[in-house]
Write an enzyme that holds these catalytic residues in place. Sequence first.
Site, PDB file in Angstrom:
ATOM      1  N   LYS A 175       0.842  -1.215   0.000  1.00 44.20           N
ATOM      2  CA  LYS A 175       0.000   0.000   0.000  1.00 44.20           C
ATOM      3  C   LYS A 175       0.872   1.258   0.000  1.00 44.20           C
ATOM      4  CE  LYS A 175      -3.606   2.660   0.543  1.00 44.20           C
ATOM      5  NZ  LYS A 175      -4.256   3.167  -0.662  1.00 44.20           N
ATOM      6  N   LYS A 243      -0.133  11.447   6.133  1.00 45.05           N
ATOM      7  CA  LYS A 243       0.155  10.300   7.007  1.00 45.05           C
ATOM      8  C   LYS A 243       0.859   9.191   6.222  1.00 45.05           C
ATOM      9  CE  LYS A 243      -3.122   7.418   7.201  1.00 45.05           C
ATOM     10  NZ  LYS A 243      -3.617   6.201   6.565  1.00 45.05           N
TER      11      LYS A 243
HETATM   12  P1  NAP Z   1     -12.011   8.690   7.389  1.00 37.40           P
HETATM   13  O1  NAP Z   1     -13.211   9.048   6.602  1.00 37.40           O
HETATM   14  O2  NAP Z   1     -11.204   9.759   8.020  1.00 37.40           O
HETATM   15  O3  NAP Z   1     -12.470   7.622   8.506  1.00 37.40           O
HETATM   16  C1  NAP Z   1     -11.573   7.238   9.504  1.00 37.40           C
HETATM   17  C2  NAP Z   1     -12.216   6.269  10.469  1.00 37.40           C
HETATM   18  O4  NAP Z   1     -11.326   6.068  11.575  1.00 37.40           O
HETATM   19  C3  NAP Z   1     -13.531   6.776  11.074  1.00 37.40           C
HETATM   20  O5  NAP Z   1     -14.348   5.671  11.343  1.00 37.40           O
HETATM   21  C4  NAP Z   1     -13.035   7.420  12.361  1.00 37.40           C
HETATM   22  O6  NAP Z   1     -14.009   7.526  13.372  1.00 37.40           O
HETATM   23  C5  NAP Z   1     -11.991   6.426  12.793  1.00 37.40           C
HETATM   24  N1  NAP Z   1     -11.061   7.005  13.757  1.00 37.40           N
HETATM   25  C6  NAP Z   1     -10.114   7.947  13.513  1.00 37.40           C
HETATM   26  N2  NAP Z   1      -9.421   8.214  14.633  1.00 37.40           N
HETATM   27  C7  NAP Z   1      -9.963   7.424  15.612  1.00 37.40           C
HETATM   28  C8  NAP Z   1      -9.678   7.249  16.990  1.00 37.40           C
HETATM   29  N3  NAP Z   1      -8.679   7.905  17.596  1.00 37.40           N
HETATM   30  N4  NAP Z   1     -10.442   6.374  17.688  1.00 37.40           N
HETATM   31  C9  NAP Z   1     -11.427   5.687  17.071  1.00 37.40           C
HETATM   32  N5  NAP Z   1     -11.756   5.792  15.761  1.00 37.40           N
HETATM   33  C10 NAP Z   1     -11.011   6.663  15.038  1.00 37.40           C
HETATM   34  O7  NAP Z   1     -10.973   7.853   6.508  1.00 37.40           O
HETATM   35  P2  NAP Z   1     -11.224   6.979   5.192  1.00 37.40           P
HETATM   36  O8  NAP Z   1     -11.033   7.843   4.015  1.00 37.40           O
HETATM   37  O9  NAP Z   1     -12.451   6.176   5.359  1.00 37.40           O
HETATM   38  O10 NAP Z   1      -9.930   6.036   5.260  1.00 37.40           O
HETATM   39  C11 NAP Z   1      -9.832   4.937   6.148  1.00 37.40           C
HETATM   40  C12 NAP Z   1      -8.470   4.294   5.926  1.00 37.40           C
HETATM   41  O11 NAP Z   1      -8.361   3.851   4.572  1.00 37.40           O
HETATM   42  C13 NAP Z   1      -7.279   5.220   6.155  1.00 37.40           C
HETATM   43  O12 NAP Z   1      -6.221   4.469   6.677  1.00 37.40           O
HETATM   44  C14 NAP Z   1      -6.943   5.727   4.763  1.00 37.40           C
HETATM   45  O13 NAP Z   1      -5.595   6.115   4.654  1.00 37.40           O
HETATM   46  C15 NAP Z   1      -7.270   4.507   3.937  1.00 37.40           C
HETATM   47  N6  NAP Z   1      -7.675   4.754   2.556  1.00 37.40           N
HETATM   48  C16 NAP Z   1      -8.470   5.805   2.218  1.00 37.40           C
HETATM   49  C17 NAP Z   1      -8.834   5.990   0.901  1.00 37.40           C
HETATM   50  C18 NAP Z   1      -9.703   7.129   0.454  1.00 37.40           C
HETATM   51  O14 NAP Z   1      -9.699   7.422  -0.764  1.00 37.40           O
HETATM   52  N7  NAP Z   1     -10.447   7.783   1.322  1.00 37.40           N
HETATM   53  C19 NAP Z   1      -8.393   5.089  -0.082  1.00 37.40           C
HETATM   54  C20 NAP Z   1      -7.630   4.004   0.287  1.00 37.40           C
HETATM   55  C21 NAP Z   1      -7.261   3.850   1.605  1.00 37.40           C
HETATM   56  P3  NAP Z   1     -14.803   8.926  13.575  1.00 37.40           P
HETATM   57  O15 NAP Z   1     -15.856   8.938  12.518  1.00 37.40           O
HETATM   58  O16 NAP Z   1     -15.314   8.816  14.953  1.00 37.40           O
HETATM   59  O17 NAP Z   1     -13.795  10.024  13.413  1.00 37.40           O
END
Ligand code: NAP
Length: 308
Positions: A175, A243
């Site tokens: 990744k 990150k």
């Molecule tokens: P996001 O929308 O920011 O969601 C993050 C999740 O993590 C939410 O459920 C959030 O909960 C939770 N979280 C964050 N800090 C926390 C804490 N301290 N304690 C408990 N829960 C916590 O991110 P996303 O875009 O869905 O991405 C999720 C992962 O996939 C990341 O690692 C990202 O790098 C990866 N990713 C993202 C994409 C993309 O295009 N978005 C593509 C591939 C991979 P809350 O809602 O309570 O904040």
Amino acid sequence: MVELKERVGFIGTGIMGAPMALRLKEAGYAVTAYNRTESKLVALVEQGVEVTVDLATAVRHQEVLVLMLADDAALTALVESRGGVLAHVQPGTVVINMSTIAPLSSRRLASAFAAKEVSYLDAPVSGSAGAAKSGQLVALVGGDKAVFERVRPLLSAMTKEQFYFGEAGSGNDAKLVINLQLALTMQAIAESLVLAESLGLQRGQVLDMMQSSSLSSAFFGIKRSLLETEDFTPAFALKHMRKDLSLVLDAARPNGAVLPNALTSFGTYTAAVQNGLGEEDLSAVVVELLRQSGYTGENRRRDDAEGE
Ligand code: NAP
């Protein structure tokens, strides 16, 4: 005969997790979704997904647990802390960690789960929110191959392709490789747009040219409208790209990989976060570069006025 599908606890319903959990439910899995912030569960409830704000309920009595959390800190908070996933998970469960985290953290989590007789796969994904909705993500998998084959149908409900890389942590290694390319590609597009702006070229025309050139890509197609409208509603939050670059540099350092552009790009994404762009889409890195170049909103308006 109706095929019985696994009971799945889905932890983390952010931008990616919510549509992925929905796809599992639509594929016939018995999904219970958990999120720290309750408001992000509302849309899933409306779509018929069972939800809970009690972590133990989401974790106990499941055959598979999917983790889709922001970063290492989120994993520490929800998995390793007191009353976290490790405290509730039952032997025989398969944990699929689809979050992008440090490969070393993934290896540590694999050992911690193994001590509980729980299998662990890391399966971060390539592709963004649109691909999560349409099942077009690509899973990058590390961990026990037999366990991977067992849960492959479940992964196929969320992803169009699954690449198996080897032991636990190697999915996260892969990744970082693809996200380094992503960060640098985004920065390259942004820098070209800054040059275009400095030369007085029209953004729309430049984007047309980029789209018609051999350098165009599916990624460019997805980001083009954001760059044109400057509506940076996040599909992939810029703070997560920062990150990931930090993880890239940490992973490269001990192995002696020389990545000069990764270092520079990390600086740019860090400045963007410091200047309040962290919650915007990663394509907002162009805003940071325009700011550094002195093309603020005011200057740009003045340029427009002169052109009229
Ligand atoms: P996001 O929308 O920011 O969601 C993050 C999740 O993590 C939410 O459920 C959030 O909960 C939770 N979280 C964050 N800090 C926390 C804490 N301290 N304690 C408990 N829960 C916590 O991110 P996303 O875009 O869905 O991405 C999720 C992962 O996939 C990341 O690692 C990202 O790098 C990866 N990713 C993202 C994409 C993309 O295009 N978005 C593509 C591939 C991979 P809350 O809602 O309570 O904040």
